[in-house]
Design a protein around this motif. Structure first.
Motif, PDB file in Angstrom:
ATOM      1  N   ASN A 153       0.910  -1.091  -0.045  1.00  0.00           N
ATOM      2  CA  ASN A 153       0.038  -0.014  -0.013  1.00  0.00           C
ATOM      3  C   ASN A 153       0.924   1.389   0.027  1.00  0.00           C
ATOM      4  OD1 ASN A 153      -1.502   2.347   1.691  1.00  0.00           O
ATOM      5  ND2 ASN A 153      -3.112   1.007   0.782  1.00  0.00           N
ATOM      6  N   ILE A 154       0.631   2.102  -1.072  1.00  0.00           N
ATOM      7  CA  ILE A 154       1.489   3.379  -0.887  1.00  0.00           C
ATOM      8  C   ILE A 154       1.397   4.190   0.115  1.00  0.00           C
ATOM      9  CG2 ILE A 154       1.762   5.550  -2.490  1.00  0.00           C
ATOM     10  CD1 ILE A 154       0.886   3.977  -4.900  1.00  0.00           C
ATOM     11  N   GLY A 155       0.193   4.332   0.791  1.00  0.00           N
ATOM     12  CA  GLY A 155       0.081   5.091   2.117  1.00  0.00           C
ATOM     13  C   GLY A 155       1.244   4.671   2.984  1.00  0.00           C
ATOM     14  N   ILE A 156       1.005   3.201   3.479  1.00  0.00           N
ATOM     15  CA  ILE A 156       1.756   2.357   4.228  1.00  0.00           C
ATOM     16  C   ILE A 156       3.295   2.661   4.032  1.00  0.00           C
ATOM     17  CG2 ILE A 156       2.231   0.409   5.551  1.00  0.00           C
ATOM     18  CD1 ILE A 156      -0.256   1.550   6.413  1.00  0.00           C
ATOM     19  N   PHE A 157       3.454   2.545   2.923  1.00  0.00           N
ATOM     20  CA  PHE A 157       5.081   2.754   2.328  1.00  0.00           C
ATOM     21  C   PHE A 157       5.655   4.280   2.589  1.00  0.00           C
ATOM     22  CE2 PHE A 157       8.125   4.018  -1.061  1.00  0.00           C
ATOM     23  CZ  PHE A 157       9.279   2.994  -0.563  1.00  0.00           C
ATOM     24  N   ILE A 158       4.621   5.164   2.310  1.00  0.00           N
ATOM     25  CA  ILE A 158       5.056   6.556   2.497  1.00  0.00           C
ATOM     26  C   ILE A 158       5.361   6.822   4.167  1.00  0.00           C
ATOM     27  CG2 ILE A 158       4.155   8.990   2.291  1.00  0.00           C
ATOM     28  CD1 ILE A 158       3.121   8.415  -0.324  1.00  0.00           C
ATOM     29  N   VAL A 159       4.354   6.493   4.998  1.00  0.00           N
ATOM     30  CA  VAL A 159       4.349   6.780   6.068  1.00  0.00           C
ATOM     31  C   VAL A 159       5.586   5.963   6.986  1.00  0.00           C
ATOM     32  CG1 VAL A 159       1.874   7.675   6.465  1.00  0.00           C
ATOM     33  CG2 VAL A 159       2.768   5.275   7.080  1.00  0.00           C
ATOM     34  N   ALA A 160       5.945   4.723   6.362  1.00  0.00           N
ATOM     35  CA  ALA A 160       7.119   4.113   6.908  1.00  0.00           C
ATOM     36  C   ALA A 160       8.460   4.934   6.592  1.00  0.00           C
ATOM     37  CB  ALA A 160       7.299   2.624   6.519  1.00  0.00           C
ATOM     38  N   ILE A 161       8.390   5.437   5.329  1.00  0.00           N
ATOM     39  CA  ILE A 161       9.698   6.179   5.019  1.00  0.00           C
ATOM     40  C   ILE A 161       9.667   7.553   5.669  1.00  0.00           C
ATOM     41  CG2 ILE A 161      10.913   7.307   3.139  1.00  0.00           C
ATOM     42  CD1 ILE A 161      10.991   4.356   2.917  1.00  0.00           C
ATOM     43  N   LEU A 162       8.604   8.230   5.982  1.00  0.00           N
ATOM     44  CA  LEU A 162       8.671   9.319   6.715  1.00  0.00           C
ATOM     45  C   LEU A 162       9.084   9.054   8.154  1.00  0.00           C
ATOM     46  CD1 LEU A 162       5.562  11.093   5.483  1.00  0.00           C
ATOM     47  CD2 LEU A 162       7.899  11.898   4.751  1.00  0.00           C
ATOM     48  N   GLY A 163       8.521   8.156   8.810  1.00  0.00           N
ATOM     49  CA  GLY A 163       8.941   7.675  10.287  1.00  0.00           C
ATOM     50  C   GLY A 163      10.333   7.330  10.289  1.00  0.00           C
ATOM     51  N   HIS A 164      10.830   6.619   9.342  1.00  0.00           N
ATOM     52  CA  HIS A 164      12.257   6.442   9.515  1.00  0.00           C
ATOM     53  C   HIS A 164      12.920   7.681   9.480  1.00  0.00           C
ATOM     54  CE1 HIS A 164      12.579   1.846  10.029  1.00  0.00           C
ATOM     55  NE2 HIS A 164      11.856   2.149   8.898  1.00  0.00           N
ATOM     56  N   GLY A 165      12.768   8.404   8.516  1.00  0.00           N
ATOM     57  CA  GLY A 165      13.255   9.659   7.922  1.00  0.00           C
ATOM     58  C   GLY A 165      13.466  10.673   9.219  1.00  0.00           C
ATOM     59  N   LEU A 166      12.024  10.822   9.774  1.00  0.00           N
ATOM     60  CA  LEU A 166      12.119  11.857  10.922  1.00  0.00           C
ATOM     61  C   LEU A 166      12.839  11.314  12.198  1.00  0.00           C
ATOM     62  CD1 LEU A 166      10.914  14.649  11.906  1.00  0.00           C
ATOM     63  CD2 LEU A 166       8.984  13.380  12.730  1.00  0.00           C
ATOM     64  N   GLY A 167      12.601   9.857  12.353  1.00  0.00           N
ATOM     65  CA  GLY A 167      13.299   9.373  13.555  1.00  0.00           C
ATOM     66  C   GLY A 167      14.876   9.686  13.251  1.00  0.00           C
ATOM     67  N   TYR A 168      15.350   9.562  12.303  1.00  0.00           N
ATOM     68  CA  TYR A 168      16.784   9.658  11.940  1.00  0.00           C
ATOM     69  C   TYR A 168      17.239  11.080  12.126  1.00  0.00           C
ATOM     70  CZ  TYR A 168      21.290   9.761   9.413  1.00  0.00           C
ATOM     71  OH  TYR A 168      22.667   9.745   9.224  1.00  0.00           O
ATOM     72  N   VAL A 169      16.371  12.055  11.661  1.00  0.00           N
ATOM     73  CA  VAL A 169      16.886  13.320  11.856  1.00  0.00           C
ATOM     74  C   VAL A 169      16.731  13.571  13.632  1.00  0.00           C
ATOM     75  CG1 VAL A 169      15.715  15.899  11.733  1.00  0.00           C
ATOM     76  CG2 VAL A 169      15.892  14.304   9.760  1.00  0.00           C
ATOM     77  N   VAL A 170      15.950  13.159  14.138  1.00  0.00           N
ATOM     78  CA  VAL A 170      16.012  13.240  15.787  1.00  0.00           C
ATOM     79  C   VAL A 170      16.947  12.647  16.183  1.00  0.00           C
ATOM     80  CG1 VAL A 170      14.440  12.473  17.519  1.00  0.00           C
ATOM     81  CG2 VAL A 170      13.237  13.517  15.900  1.00  0.00           C
ATOM     82  N   VAL A 171      17.526  11.619  15.842  1.00  0.00           N
ATOM     83  CA  VAL A 171      18.589  10.820  16.419  1.00  0.00           C
ATOM     84  C   VAL A 171      19.716  11.637  16.218  1.00  0.00           C
ATOM     85  CG1 VAL A 171      20.444   8.926  16.168  1.00  0.00           C
ATOM     86  CG2 VAL A 171      17.667   8.533  16.581  1.00  0.00           C
ATOM     87  N   LYS A 172      20.155  12.189  15.075  1.00  0.00           N
ATOM     88  CA  LYS A 172      21.329  12.943  14.841  1.00  0.00           C
ATOM     89  C   LYS A 172      21.106  14.264  15.384  1.00  0.00           C
ATOM     90  CE  LYS A 172      23.454   9.925  12.245  1.00  0.00           C
ATOM     91  NZ  LYS A 172      24.434   9.387  12.923  1.00  0.00           N
ATOM     92  N   TYR A 173      20.015  14.978  15.386  1.00  0.00           N
ATOM     93  CA  TYR A 173      19.948  16.243  16.437  1.00  0.00           C
ATOM     94  C   TYR A 173      20.415  16.083  17.688  1.00  0.00           C
ATOM     95  CZ  TYR A 173      18.124  20.328  18.477  1.00  0.00           C
ATOM     96  OH  TYR A 173      17.978  21.543  19.211  1.00  0.00           O
ATOM     97  N   ARG A 174      19.739  14.928  18.406  1.00  0.00           N
ATOM     98  CA  ARG A 174      20.093  14.545  19.806  1.00  0.00           C
ATOM     99  C   ARG A 174      21.828  14.231  19.693  1.00  0.00           C
ATOM    100  NH1 ARG A 174      15.585  10.852  21.987  1.00  0.00           N
ATOM    101  NH2 ARG A 174      17.141   9.212  21.688  1.00  0.00           N
TER     102      ARG A 174
END
Length: 137
Positions: free
Chosen positions: A98-119
């Motif tokens: 499902n494209i919606g599931i794929f998009i939110v999984a990518i966004l979740g990984h991306g935002l989580g990565y940004v938060v980790v690198k910021y911390r």
């Protein structure tokens, strides 16, 4: 194309798995009957997959540390196991194609990565400041 039916093998009925990306709320994610073609449940599942992907990335920093020591001897193993469970759940959810599931999984990984690198950046700056050196030099 009809497949021959063997009496020793049970026939699988109504089992259609999507094998290409598609858009829509008509999807099965992880558990049969969920989100059950319901728009509200589909949106909830989008948030759930986003949170799981986000949490996988934030857990990559390692177990909680208190006084610079891990809590207990078993905690890192449990922490790693929980992280891997989330990784596989996200993977299985994305396998719904499902494209919606794929998009939110990518966004979740991306935002989580940004938060980790910021911390990590903030922690590095705090370490530099506590050593008495000027971080801007």
């Amino acid at each position: 194309m009809d497949m021959p039916h063997d009496q020793n093998m049970p026939m699988i009925m109504n089992m259609v798995m999507q094998m290409n990306f598609y858009w829509g709320k008509d999807v099965t994610i992880l558990i049969k009957g969920w989100p059950n073609n319901n728009l509200g449940m589909y949106i909830l599942s989008l948030f759930f997959v986003f949170f799981m992907a986000f949490r996988v990335e934030t857990m990559s920093m390692g177990p909680i540390m208190i006084n610079k020591r891990p809590i207990g001897i078993i905690q890192p193993g449990i922490y790693y196991t929980l992280r891997m469970v989330l990784v596989y759940f996200v993977m299985l959810a994305v396998m719904s194609f499902n494209i919606g599931i794929f998009i939110v999984a990518i966004l979740g990984h991306g935002l989580g990565y940004v938060v980790v690198k910021y911390r990590e950046l903030v922690a590095a700056e705090m370490t530099t400041d506590s050593n008495g050196t000027d971080p801007q030099v």
